[in-house]
Every structure is written in C-alpha cells, then in structure tokens.
Design an enzyme around this catalytic site. Structure first.
Site, mmCIF file in Angstrom:
data_model
loop_
_atom_site.group_PDB
_atom_site.id
_atom_site.type_symbol
_atom_site.label_atom_id
_atom_site.label_comp_id
_atom_site.label_asym_id
_atom_site.label_seq_id
_atom_site.Cartn_x
_atom_site.Cartn_y
_atom_site.Cartn_z
ATOM 1 N N GLY A 163 0.823 -1.211 0.000
ATOM 2 C CA GLY A 163 0.000 0.000 0.000
ATOM 3 C C GLY A 163 0.854 1.257 0.000
ATOM 4 N N GLU A 181 11.594 -4.374 -7.674
ATOM 5 C CA GLU A 181 10.721 -4.148 -8.830
ATOM 6 C C GLU A 181 11.514 -3.596 -9.999
ATOM 7 O OE1 GLU A 181 7.851 -1.874 -6.382
ATOM 8 O OE2 GLU A 181 6.337 -2.896 -7.570
HETATM 9 C C1 FAD Z 1 -0.905 -3.006 -12.649
HETATM 10 C C2 FAD Z 1 -0.456 -2.057 -11.592
HETATM 11 C C3 FAD Z 1 -0.190 -2.539 -10.334
HETATM 12 C C4 FAD Z 1 0.179 -1.670 -9.314
HETATM 13 N N1 FAD Z 1 0.363 -2.197 -8.077
HETATM 14 C C5 FAD Z 1 0.624 -1.352 -7.052
HETATM 15 C C6 FAD Z 1 0.707 -1.868 -5.733
HETATM 16 O O1 FAD Z 1 0.575 -3.074 -5.501
HETATM 17 N N2 FAD Z 1 0.944 -1.011 -4.740
HETATM 18 C C7 FAD Z 1 1.129 0.332 -4.962
HETATM 19 O O2 FAD Z 1 1.374 1.043 -4.013
HETATM 20 N N3 FAD Z 1 1.043 0.858 -6.210
HETATM 21 C C8 FAD Z 1 0.785 0.039 -7.263
HETATM 22 N N4 FAD Z 1 0.667 0.545 -8.531
HETATM 23 C C9 FAD Z 1 0.755 1.985 -8.715
HETATM 24 C C10 FAD Z 1 1.995 2.467 -9.413
HETATM 25 O O3 FAD Z 1 3.102 2.399 -8.568
HETATM 26 C C11 FAD Z 1 1.733 3.903 -9.900
HETATM 27 O O4 FAD Z 1 0.735 3.810 -10.894
HETATM 28 C C12 FAD Z 1 2.966 4.566 -10.451
HETATM 29 O O5 FAD Z 1 3.892 4.851 -9.445
HETATM 30 C C13 FAD Z 1 2.645 5.868 -11.209
HETATM 31 O O6 FAD Z 1 1.838 6.719 -10.476
HETATM 32 P P1 FAD Z 1 0.498 7.325 -11.140
HETATM 33 O O7 FAD Z 1 -0.279 6.189 -11.631
HETATM 34 O O8 FAD Z 1 -0.100 8.230 -10.152
HETATM 35 O O9 FAD Z 1 0.980 8.144 -12.383
HETATM 36 P P2 FAD Z 1 1.461 9.675 -12.379
HETATM 37 O O10 FAD Z 1 2.519 9.832 -11.357
HETATM 38 O O11 FAD Z 1 0.286 10.553 -12.308
HETATM 39 O O12 FAD Z 1 2.114 9.779 -13.792
HETATM 40 C C14 FAD Z 1 1.391 10.047 -15.002
HETATM 41 C C15 FAD Z 1 2.418 10.190 -16.129
HETATM 42 O O13 FAD Z 1 3.291 11.291 -15.834
HETATM 43 C C16 FAD Z 1 4.637 10.898 -15.830
HETATM 44 N N5 FAD Z 1 5.393 11.613 -14.805
HETATM 45 C C17 FAD Z 1 5.066 11.831 -13.522
HETATM 46 N N6 FAD Z 1 6.028 12.503 -12.893
HETATM 47 C C18 FAD Z 1 7.019 12.699 -13.786
HETATM 48 C C19 FAD Z 1 8.299 13.318 -13.734
HETATM 49 N N7 FAD Z 1 8.796 13.849 -12.615
HETATM 50 N N8 FAD Z 1 9.042 13.316 -14.854
HETATM 51 C C20 FAD Z 1 8.572 12.772 -15.994
HETATM 52 N N9 FAD Z 1 7.390 12.179 -16.118
HETATM 53 C C21 FAD Z 1 6.608 12.145 -15.008
HETATM 54 C C22 FAD Z 1 4.568 9.405 -15.488
HETATM 55 O O14 FAD Z 1 5.732 8.725 -15.937
HETATM 56 C C23 FAD Z 1 3.326 8.979 -16.242
HETATM 57 O O15 FAD Z 1 3.647 8.741 -17.574
HETATM 58 C C24 FAD Z 1 0.316 -0.299 -9.576
HETATM 59 C C25 FAD Z 1 0.094 0.190 -10.857
HETATM 60 C C26 FAD Z 1 -0.309 -0.668 -11.864
HETATM 61 C C27 FAD Z 1 -0.564 -0.134 -13.223
#
Ligand code: FAD
Lengths: 403, 351
Positions: free
Chosen positions: A128, A248
């Site tokens: 989480g 990871e």
């Molecule tokens: C199948 C799946 C399983 C997952 N499992 C877990 C889990 O078990 N536990 C958990 O805690 N999380 C989990 N996640 C969450 C995952 O870690 C996040 O989705 C990820 O860290 C990205 O965050 P976000 O989705 O908020 O995207 P955002 O941070 O909103 O990003 C959106 C876009 O903007 C880009 N971006 C953001 N900041 C920057 C920057 N500084 N420079 C350049 N580009 C940027 C990103 O690369 C992306 O392309 C999971 C996600 C998926 C898809």
C-alpha cells in the site's frame, strides 16, 4: 553448502534436484489466471506445495525456510522453474519486498510473527504505497497515522493495490509527522503493517483494464494499529520502503528464462501462421529473441558483480527500463504476428494445429500483454527511472525544482 | 571526463580489471583524440608506433600460446581490452590480428607454418587481415596487412602473404577503419584448421566486434553527457532539460546492455556449448549494431550544430559505430538467422 563458492558441479547437482522435483510436482494443466478468486486460490495452494518442498525461496536464509542457495543456484532454480512451465508466482511481493524488508529492518518478534507465513502464503500481503494523489510523487502521500497511546489511528486511501482484493495484510506507507513532512516531504513517513480485517478497513475491488480482478482500493477510517506493527523507526519509512523498490526495478535473477519461453512460443506462432519464410516476421522474432539473450547476459553479469561484492544500485533503473520494454516488445510482437486474430482475445483456434504449449500461451497472451503494459508504469514509471538514470547514474544536472 | 557510476567492464575479476586498466592507461596516453586527428591528417589509420606499444604491453600476444611467446590467456580476458579499444576508437586491427588470426593460427595443426607467424605477431612485427566469407566481404586494414587469412564459408582457410594480394581500397565511411576488396593472386597456402577452431574464430570475430561497438557506444554516451553538462542555453545546462536527460538515459540503457551482452558473449566462447556461444555472439552483435545506431542518432542530436563539424571529434565515433555495425554480421542478417534457427529448433522439438 556455502553460497558464494558454489562450483559448477554444485550448481549442476542442484539443478538436477530442482528439475526432478518440478517434473514430479508441476501441474500438468496450467492453472487458471490468478486474477480470479478461483485461480488465486489454486496459485496459493501451489505456493504451499513449493513451500512444503522447500522451494519457495531458495535464496532465503535457512532459518526462514530458504536454502541459502546463493546467486548461481538461485538463477539455476529460476531457469528450471520457468522451463518447466510452472505456475506464475503470486508471492513475489512477499519474497522480494516484505520478506527482505523485515529481515533488514524488522524486530526479532516481527520476523518470527510474519516471515514464516509470508513464505508459505498462509498470509497474503499487498503493497500500500500509491494514493490517488501520490503516484510518481510518492513522498507526497497523505494517508495519516496519528499516535493514540500504544496505537496509531489510520485515515486515508491507498489505490492500485495489486492483489488487494485477495490479500490478508497490507504493508503501507503512512504519514506520522506532518510537521516534518512540510519541511521535507520524505520525512515523517512510517512503514506500517496493517491487518486488512481490522475494523475501519474497506477493500474495494477495482477491475483492471482487461476486466480481470485482483486490483483494489483500500480505505482506512479510524483504523487502530498497534505501534508494534511499525517496521523500522517511526518517521523513517521512506528509507525502509526504498530498500524494497530495488526488486521491482532490479533483476529478479533468473526470470530471463520466462521471457525465453515466451519467445519460443512466438517461434511456434511464426511457423503456424505460415510466416517461417517471411523476412519481416523473422526480423521481428529475431529482434525479441536478441533482446532476451541480451537480458540473460545482463542477469549473468550482474550476478557475477554481486558475487564479487559489487554494488548494483546504479544498475536497478537501467535494468527496469530494459526488461519492461523487452517484455512489452515480446507481447506486442505476438499480437502483430497474429494479425487479424489479435483482435480476438485468446482464441486458440487461431493457431490451428499448433502444439498445446503454444495454444496455451496464446490463450493467456492478451492478459500478459496488459501486464507488460503495467510493468512500464508500476515500481516507478519508466519516465521516473530515466530521471534517476540521468541524475544519479549519469550525474546530469538536476531539473530546477519547484520549492 | 564524466563521473558516471556505471560499472566498468571486467569489474568482477581482478585479473581482467588489471588488463583493462593497462589498456585504458596506454590508450589514454597514446590513442586520444590528438592521435586520431593525426592519423586522419596523415591519411593512414594504422600507426606502427602505437602497435609496437600494444605489443610491448603484451596485449597483442595475450591470446598467443605460451610456447610462442604469448600469455596463453583465454579470449574472455580480452573482452574488456576490446571494449577500451572501441571506446578510444583506436584505428588498429587488434580484433583481426590479435584475436581472430591468433585463434586460427594457434588452432592450426600446421605448426611449422603457423608457429613463426605467431611469434612475429607476438613481437608486434606483423599485422594480419582476415576475411570471413559472407561475414566480411570488405577486408579491414587489408592494405597494412602482412598476411591475409581467408576463411571460406565452408571452413577452408587459406593464407596469403602481402605479395600475393591485389588490394583495392574502398572509399571507407570511417577513414580510420579502412576497407578494401582483396584479390589473391594464387591459391596461397591451404592451412589445416579444425572446423571447431574455425567456428570459434568466427564467434570471436562477431562477439569481438560487439565489444568494440559496446566501447564506442559508451564513448558516444560519455561525450554526450560531458557536452550537455557544459553547454548552456536559456541560462541553464542543456543537460538539465528533461527531453535531453531522457535521451541520455536511453543511451545509458543501451550502452550498458550492449556491454553485458558483448562481454558475456566472449565469456561464453570459453564456457558454453558451441550452439549457446554462437547464439550469444550473434545476439550481442545484433543488439550492439542496433543500439549503436540509436545512440549515434541521439549523440549528434544532443550535440546540435557543433557535432556536425569536421573539427569537432564526435564524428569519429559516429562513423566508427556505423562502420562496425555494417561489419561482422549486420543486425538484420543476424536476427533473421537466429529467428530461423529458433523456428527450426521448435519444429524439431516436436519431432
Ligand atoms: C498493474 C499495476 C499494479 C500496481 N500495483 C501497485 C501496488 O501493488 N501497490 C502500490 O502502491 N502501487 C501500485 N501501482 C501503482 C503504481 O506504482 C503507480 O501507478 C505509479 O507509481 C505511477 O503513479 P500514477 O499512476 O499516479 O501516475 P502519475 O505519477 O500521475 O504519472 C502520469 C504520467 O506522468 C509521468 N510523470 C510523472 N512525474 C514525472 C516526472 N517527474 N518526470 C517525468 N514524467 C513524469 C509518469 O511517468 C506517467 O507517464 C500499480 C500500478 C499498476 C498499473
């Protein structure tokens, strides 16, 4: 059987033992995908079988049910495991995230209480970290935990929690000191283990993009968690958590054999689609084959470096970008080779008289394709990895940051 | 120079690390950009003085058996050396003479013929060019060579000394990697070389070329990182713009993976089955060619106008990677060959 000094003969003998055990125990028919309750329970039972055989985590220390196998034997295990077509591991988070964190940062009581059930999958844990407002910018997280006597009271929400719908416990990052966090957002975060059956926890399943289950949102409303369930020190959760993300991103040593098996399946697809003499199809197959060979070479090189006591921190992000792109390339290439049939999910009839292994691989292809897409997002998106590579590995100047 | 935290080749092993250190030191002093400029201006890539230094340092004879004055090392020891030669774009036929030719000569059963050549190689007196059938239609450094080892696709090896060769120099893209068409005047000497040795020499040529490419790609990365760190626009280093950083990060991924694949392929020649070693060598070179081509594009793009000038030295590496990518098996050819073999293997597996 001291790990570092495993000779080739030791490794070969170990490999033979692994192979024999797998031949006897791997289910003849593949299990249904773990993204359904039924499939998940069957995978959980398989993890138990692995555990009983002593194979759940060969690289773990003996005292926790491992075999202290060292890198070379662990790689051999993984190669044999994937070659045998054994089920997907549902316990990766326990094996590579929580377990190592507890061994590194946990108290003896915590280790005794949680680790054995991690390995046997009696307890399923989920991670989480992410929140609706805190994905890439994880340290901005706002789920709060306020001290009340010998308990923390947790309020907030986690999201995109893999296996959240099937899990028993969650290891979460929570904010315990908002004051410290205002000065520096990485401060005041605490790594907290929470029983999902606690009053005030609500797990809402989220369907994934392909309609499968296994993903969840987790809501916390005045959830009381004993302070004894903090791992590491209160307020030091960022450091604790970062020690887990390497998995990871880094090489899960040995998983190259899984990708090689996928490329083997692709070769069958090429043949059964009548493309064996099609230059372009061969180019595509050749490209992904080359990528898997390169990845294998990288696993071996990193293993040799690790054995020599080298620090692999600088390689984790490079490795993550490469393997996730390679994985995507494999599954995307499969869809292209299937031409019009790519628009039909997993219909084995599309492969005519292809061998059962290939038809099975195809039945699951779209599901794994979506997973490949996810891997470029989770564990720190590939854009975040490129930031890390450019700044921390290449030493390029930081971007001007908003204060 | 850049202070990246990328792990250097040979890091896992003290002996290899020492060889790499020796090579880096020697090339740093004698094969820097000044040297390359001097060779370019002279219109002559090979420099006998540099070759003599490589020989004196024992690098040229590293793989020569001890009875002929060499160190008798196995080829995995020179992967890091080749990587450094590639990184410095050193314009010498080290891969051809010290790796491929030495392997063929040392593995030949015609010791009376091969022995003296090995000794002259050890002494740094001679250069040997190699032609490996379809892998190298153009012969590199042919005009400088004292001997050509001509390996037909069927595995026969013929040796021709320089007086027996008509060398037609080609307009080489990379002037510091001269290419020629070569026509022997006679049948030369038929050299008895067991098929396994010929196969091994081919693997070493392909894997060795991947090592050279890995080093050259690393040089493109390092120069780009250096440049974008010092070049300022809009009041900040251009290397602080994310588009630039991400392109550099992708170069780093490709450079690292090429290095792993190339070094690993040379290791495999010694420890793996011939089929596995071949697959790894082919894969390493196929990947290296493609990765270098992409690094080439990014390197010039991130340098902007300065990279387009003759005076600035980036083009030496741009052309080196293009030239190497086109030799010892192109990416497309190697990919297709591997793919075809895999399809056949899958078919056989089912009987
Ligand atoms: C199948 C799946 C399983 C997952 N499992 C877990 C889990 O078990 N536990 C958990 O805690 N999380 C989990 N996640 C969450 C995952 O870690 C996040 O989705 C990820 O860290 C990205 O965050 P976000 O989705 O908020 O995207 P955002 O941070 O909103 O990003 C959106 C876009 O903007 C880009 N971006 C953001 N900041 C920057 C920057 N500084 N420079 C350049 N580009 C940027 C990103 O690369 C992306 O392309 C999971 C996600 C998926 C898809």
């Amino acid at each position: 059987m001291s790990d570092h000094l495993a000779t080739q003969d030791d490794v070969d003998a170990f490999r033979a033992e692994v192979r024999a055990w797998l031949a006897e125990h791997v289910p003849a028919e593949p299990l249904p995908a773990w993204t359904s309750r039924e499939g998940f329970d069957l995978h959980r039972a398989w993890e138990r079988t692995l555990f009983d055989g002593g194979w759940a985590a060969v690289d773990w220390p003996r005292e926790y049910g491992g075999r202290d196998a060292g890198l070379r034997r662990s790689i051999a295990f993984a190669e044999e495991y994937y070659r045998a077509g054994a089920p997907e591991r549902i316990n990766m988070g326990g094996l590579y995230l929580l377990g190592p964190v507890l061994m590194q940062h946990g108290t003896p009581e915590q280790c005794a209480r949680w680790i054995p059930d991690v390995l046997s999958c009696r307890t399923i844990w989920c991670q989480g970290f992410s929140e609706p407002g805190s994905g890439s910018d994880l340290a901005s997280l706002s789920t709060r935990a306020d001290l009340d006597g010998d308990h923390f009271v947790v309020n907030g929400q986690k999201i995109w929690t893999s296996m959240g719908a099937f899990a028993d416990w969650i290891f979460a990052l929570v904010r315990t000191d908002r004051e410290a966090g205002r000065a520096r957002k990485h401060d005041g975060i605490t790594f907290l283990c929470i029983d999902l059956r606690s009053p005030g926890v609500e797990v809402r399943p989220l369907a994934m993009v392909d309609g499968t289950e296994g993903f969840a949102e987790v809501y916390f409303t005045d959830v009381r968690v004993p302070v004894t369930q903090v791992v590491g020190e209160v307020g030091q959760g960022w450091r604790v958590a970062m020690s887990t993300l390497g998995f990871e991103r880094g090489a899960v040593f040995g998983d190259h054999a899984k990708f090689s098996a996928d490329v083997d399946a692709l070769a069958s697809v090429v043949e059964h689609r009548g493309l064996a003499d099609d230059t372009q199809a061969l180019d595509e197959l050749g490209r992904v084959l080359v990528e898997t060979e390169v990845y294998r070479a990288n696993v071996y090189r990193l293993a040799a470096l690790a054995e020599a006591g080298g620090n692999l921190d600088s390689t984790a992000s490079i490795n993550k970008v490469f393997w996730t792109q390679m994985q995507h390339d494999i599954f995307d290439t499969g869809l292209r080779l299937m031409q019009e049939d790519a628009a039909v999910v997993g219909d084995p009839a599309a492969l005519g008289d292809a061998p059962p292994g290939t038809r099975r691989a195809w039945a699951d292809w779209h599901h794994r394709y979506w997973y490949a897409r996810a891997a470029m997002i989770f564990g720190g998106t590939n854009e975040i990895q490129r930031n890390i590579i450019s700044e921390r590995v290449l030493g390029l100047p930081l971007e001007p940051r908003p204060s | 120079m850049t202070a990246t935290s990328i792990i250097p080749p040979g890091a896992a092993d003290e002996d290899r690390r020492e060889l790499v250190r020796l090579t880096t030191d020697l090339l740093g002093r004698h094969s820097g950009t000044e040297h390359l400029r001097e060779r370019l201006d002279a219109g002559q890539a090979h420099d006998p003085r540099l070759w003599a230094r490589l020989a004196e340092a024992g690098l040229v004879s590293a793989l020569v058996p001890e009875e002929h004055g060499g160190a008798g090392l196995d080829p995995s020891y020179v992967s890091g050396v080749l990587h450094e030669l590639g990184r410095h774009a050193t314009p010498e036929p080290f891969l051809e003479t010290a790796v491929v030719a030495v392997t063929l000569l040392a593995g030949s059963t015609d010791t009376a013929y091969a022995g003296p050549w090995l000794e002259r190689i050890t002494a740094g007196e001679v250069l040997v060019a190699v032609r490996l059938g379809g892998l190298t239609p153009h012969v590199v450094h042919a005009a400088d060579a004292d001997l050509l080892l001509d390996v037909a696709d069927d595995g026969t090896v013929r040796a021709h000394d320089a007086s027996d060769l008509e060398v037609q120099e080609l307009a080489a893209l990379d002037a510091l990697r001269p290419l020629a068409l070569v026509r022997p005047g006679t049948d030369g000497v038929l050299l008895a070389v067991p098929p396994a040795v010929v196969e091994r020499a081919r693997l070493l040529a392909v894997a060795g070329a991947a090592c050279l490419l890995a080093g050259a790609t690393r040089a493109l990365l390092d120069q780009t990182v250096d440049y974008v760190t010092v070049r300022h626009q809009f009041g900040r280093p251009v290397g602080s713009f994310q588009a630039v950083k991400h392109a550099a990060a992708d170069m780093a991924v490709m450079s690292e993976m090429t290095t792993s694949a190339a070094l690993g392929a040379l290791d495999a020649v010694e420890v793996s089955t011939p089929e596995d070693a071949r697959r790894r060598a082919w894969a390493a070179k196929a990947y290296a060619g493609d990765a270098a081509a992409r690094a080439n594009v990014s390197a010039l793009q991130l340098h902007g106008g300065i990279g387009f000038t003759w005076e600035y030295h980036l083009h030496l590496w741009l052309k080196r990677v293009m030239s190497l990518a086109a030799s010892y098996g192109t990416t497309s050819a190697l990919r297709r060959e591997l793919a075809r073999e895999l399809v056949d293997r899958q078919r056989e597996r089912r009987g």
